[in-house]
Design a protein around this motif. Sequence first.
Motif, PDB file in Angstrom:
ATOM      1  N   VAL A 229      -1.416  28.070  26.956  1.00  0.00           N
ATOM      2  CA  VAL A 229      -2.804  28.081  27.556  1.00  0.00           C
ATOM      3  C   VAL A 229      -3.097  28.507  29.355  1.00  0.00           C
ATOM      4  N   LYS A 230      -2.569  27.423  29.883  1.00  0.00           N
ATOM      5  CA  LYS A 230      -2.559  27.183  30.810  1.00  0.00           C
ATOM      6  C   LYS A 230      -1.620  27.910  31.947  1.00  0.00           C
ATOM      7  N   GLY A 231      -0.636  28.343  31.365  1.00  0.00           N
ATOM      8  CA  GLY A 231       0.270  29.304  31.837  1.00  0.00           C
ATOM      9  C   GLY A 231      -1.017  31.170  31.731  1.00  0.00           C
ATOM     10  N   LEU A 232      -1.488  30.928  30.098  1.00  0.00           N
ATOM     11  CA  LEU A 232      -2.290  32.632  30.086  1.00  0.00           C
ATOM     12  C   LEU A 232      -3.407  32.239  31.149  1.00  0.00           C
ATOM     13  N   ILE A 233      -3.665  30.953  31.280  1.00  0.00           N
ATOM     14  CA  ILE A 233      -4.905  31.283  32.506  1.00  0.00           C
ATOM     15  C   ILE A 233      -4.430  31.317  33.619  1.00  0.00           C
ATOM     16  N   ALA A 234      -3.658  30.816  33.971  1.00  0.00           N
ATOM     17  CA  ALA A 234      -2.941  31.435  35.546  1.00  0.00           C
ATOM     18  C   ALA A 234      -2.643  32.744  35.916  1.00  0.00           C
ATOM     19  N   VAL A 235      -1.884  33.650  34.562  1.00  0.00           N
ATOM     20  CA  VAL A 235      -1.932  35.024  34.355  1.00  0.00           C
ATOM     21  C   VAL A 235      -3.619  35.803  34.759  1.00  0.00           C
ATOM     22  N   VAL A 236      -3.614  35.633  34.005  1.00  0.00           N
ATOM     23  CA  VAL A 236      -5.698  35.832  33.767  1.00  0.00           C
ATOM     24  C   VAL A 236      -5.853  36.262  35.234  1.00  0.00           C
ATOM     25  N   ASP A 270     -10.592  19.707  30.079  1.00  0.00           N
ATOM     26  CA  ASP A 270     -10.419  21.356  29.716  1.00  0.00           C
ATOM     27  C   ASP A 270     -11.650  22.680  29.686  1.00  0.00           C
ATOM     28  N   ILE A 271     -12.401  21.551  29.368  1.00  0.00           N
ATOM     29  CA  ILE A 271     -13.607  22.709  29.366  1.00  0.00           C
ATOM     30  C   ILE A 271     -13.812  22.972  30.646  1.00  0.00           C
ATOM     31  N   TYR A 272     -13.956  22.780  31.852  1.00  0.00           N
ATOM     32  CA  TYR A 272     -14.007  23.487  33.250  1.00  0.00           C
ATOM     33  C   TYR A 272     -12.937  24.623  33.247  1.00  0.00           C
ATOM     34  N   VAL A 273     -11.247  24.140  33.107  1.00  0.00           N
ATOM     35  CA  VAL A 273     -10.253  24.574  33.039  1.00  0.00           C
ATOM     36  C   VAL A 273     -10.648  26.181  32.465  1.00  0.00           C
ATOM     37  N   MET A 274     -11.072  26.173  31.177  1.00  0.00           N
ATOM     38  CA  MET A 274     -11.571  27.180  30.468  1.00  0.00           C
ATOM     39  C   MET A 274     -12.792  27.799  31.307  1.00  0.00           C
ATOM     40  N   LEU A 275     -14.114  27.089  31.589  1.00  0.00           N
ATOM     41  CA  LEU A 275     -15.302  27.010  32.279  1.00  0.00           C
ATOM     42  C   LEU A 275     -14.604  28.462  33.617  1.00  0.00           C
ATOM     43  N   LEU A 276     -13.561  28.197  34.287  1.00  0.00           N
ATOM     44  CA  LEU A 276     -12.781  28.819  35.460  1.00  0.00           C
ATOM     45  C   LEU A 276     -12.422  29.994  35.379  1.00  0.00           C
ATOM     46  N   LEU A 277     -11.338  30.100  33.498  1.00  0.00           N
ATOM     47  CA  LEU A 277     -10.879  31.497  33.380  1.00  0.00           C
ATOM     48  C   LEU A 277     -11.935  32.117  32.641  1.00  0.00           C
ATOM     49  N   LEU A 279     -15.231  32.372  34.298  1.00  0.00           N
ATOM     50  CA  LEU A 279     -15.340  32.991  35.717  1.00  0.00           C
ATOM     51  C   LEU A 279     -14.819  34.360  35.738  1.00  0.00           C
ATOM     52  N   PHE A 280     -13.836  33.868  36.092  1.00  0.00           N
ATOM     53  CA  PHE A 280     -12.475  34.967  36.569  1.00  0.00           C
ATOM     54  C   PHE A 280     -12.906  36.285  36.088  1.00  0.00           C
ATOM     55  N   LEU A 281     -12.616  36.054  34.404  1.00  0.00           N
ATOM     56  CA  LEU A 281     -13.162  37.125  33.368  1.00  0.00           C
ATOM     57  C   LEU A 281     -14.111  38.048  33.932  1.00  0.00           C
ATOM     58  N   THR A 282     -15.380  37.013  34.303  1.00  0.00           N
ATOM     59  CA  THR A 282     -16.911  38.073  34.737  1.00  0.00           C
ATOM     60  C   THR A 282     -16.727  38.131  36.172  1.00  0.00           C
ATOM     61  N   LEU A 283     -16.089  37.733  36.445  1.00  0.00           N
ATOM     62  CA  LEU A 283     -16.385  38.264  38.034  1.00  0.00           C
ATOM     63  C   LEU A 283     -14.919  39.240  38.645  1.00  0.00           C
ATOM     64  N   ARG A 284     -14.753  39.105  38.681  1.00  0.00           N
ATOM     65  CA  ARG A 284     -12.693  39.283  38.538  1.00  0.00           C
ATOM     66  C   ARG A 284     -12.131  40.064  37.674  1.00  0.00           C
ATOM     67  N   PRO A 285     -12.460  40.659  36.455  1.00  0.00           N
ATOM     68  CA  PRO A 285     -11.140  40.485  35.365  1.00  0.00           C
ATOM     69  C   PRO A 285      -9.907  41.128  35.865  1.00  0.00           C
ATOM     70  N   GLY A 286      -9.777  41.718  36.474  1.00  0.00           N
ATOM     71  CA  GLY A 286      -8.276  42.302  36.883  1.00  0.00           C
ATOM     72  C   GLY A 286      -7.664  41.184  37.693  1.00  0.00           C
ATOM     73  N   GLY A 287      -8.364  39.883  37.786  1.00  0.00           N
ATOM     74  CA  GLY A 287      -7.900  38.708  38.135  1.00  0.00           C
ATOM     75  C   GLY A 287      -7.682  39.420  40.346  1.00  0.00           C
ATOM     76  N   LEU A 288      -6.748  38.274  40.629  1.00  0.00           N
ATOM     77  CA  LEU A 288      -6.688  37.993  42.487  1.00  0.00           C
ATOM     78  C   LEU A 288      -5.833  39.033  43.099  1.00  0.00           C
ATOM     79  N   PHE A 289      -4.793  39.153  41.859  1.00  0.00           N
ATOM     80  CA  PHE A 289      -4.002  40.494  42.600  1.00  0.00           C
ATOM     81  C   PHE A 289      -3.723  41.624  41.241  1.00  0.00           C
ATOM     82  N   GLY A 290      -4.791  41.865  40.739  1.00  0.00           N
ATOM     83  CA  GLY A 290      -4.343  42.673  39.321  1.00  0.00           C
ATOM     84  C   GLY A 290      -4.488  44.582  40.215  1.00  0.00           C
TER      85      GLY A 290
END
Length: 296
Positions: A229-236, A270-277, A279-290
């Motif tokens: 899960v954490k690896g996938l969040i890092a990738v996203v 972990d709840i807040y880590v998922m909320l961080l995910l 947040l990125f999916l909503t505001l920047r779905p392509g990720g930082l370097f996507g």
Amino acid sequence: MDYFLIIDFVQSLLDGLLFGTTYALIGIGFTLIFGVMRKLNLAYGAAALAGTYIGVAATFAFDAPPPVVFLLSALGSGAIGIVVYYCCFRFTPTHYPMASLLASVGMLLFIDEVVIHASHGMPLPYPSVFREATIELGDIWVRGDLLFVFFICVVAMAVLFWLLYRTPLGLATRAVSQQPRAAALCGIDPTRVNLLTFGLAGILGGIAGAMTAAAVGVLSPIIAMGLTVKGLIAVVIGGLGSIPGAIIGGLLVGAAENVFLMLRGVTERDIYVMLLLFLFLTLRPGGLFGSTAGRD
């Protein structure tokens, strides 16, 4: 803001950044496989955990020193990664992309069950180094074991970049990633490249699993889901397909996880880590370097 609260915040942030390199390695493994095959291997975290158990088995069988345990963990995960490739990706139909994804989910559950039965679901002690060593920087303490984890993960990343950009294997991998048909016409065997990519990604996962267990001091079956899960969040967060993005995403996840642990406790971390995910999916779905570029 209270001085001691600031110190606790900086301490948690530092520890999280050092430990976040393990998530970065897992994210790089996901990115390597996706970059070459355009497929996600959801059994990756479980393979990393199983390899780590192979390493710890050497401790009980031969009383192996920590460096040997870490090496066996990496090599064991690499071997299991190759098995996952043959079982879930090599012979699945290319016109049905969900086949390999579902097969990897099945492999994740299978490996997890094997590990649970082999270990009876009980945590096992895992060797670590420099656990008692600390570096004092004023009121901030740098843990020696986390510094060792950070160093090993950074060395693994450096070796990976050397392989990708300074060796024929890296050239073939990048060619297959960009244009697999053109690479095959140039004499590059995509199947061989895919196989080596799974093995290399497995080794990275084994290092991440070993360093995670070394930092905690115990090895438990629940680590597999956390790594996945954490690896996938890092990738996203970093951007799917970007190795620098996976590194930055892993560091951010590690830092955020530790800060949330300090602020809200282990039950809400972990709840807040998922909320961080989210947040990125909503505001920047392509990720930082996507990349947002379309197909040529």
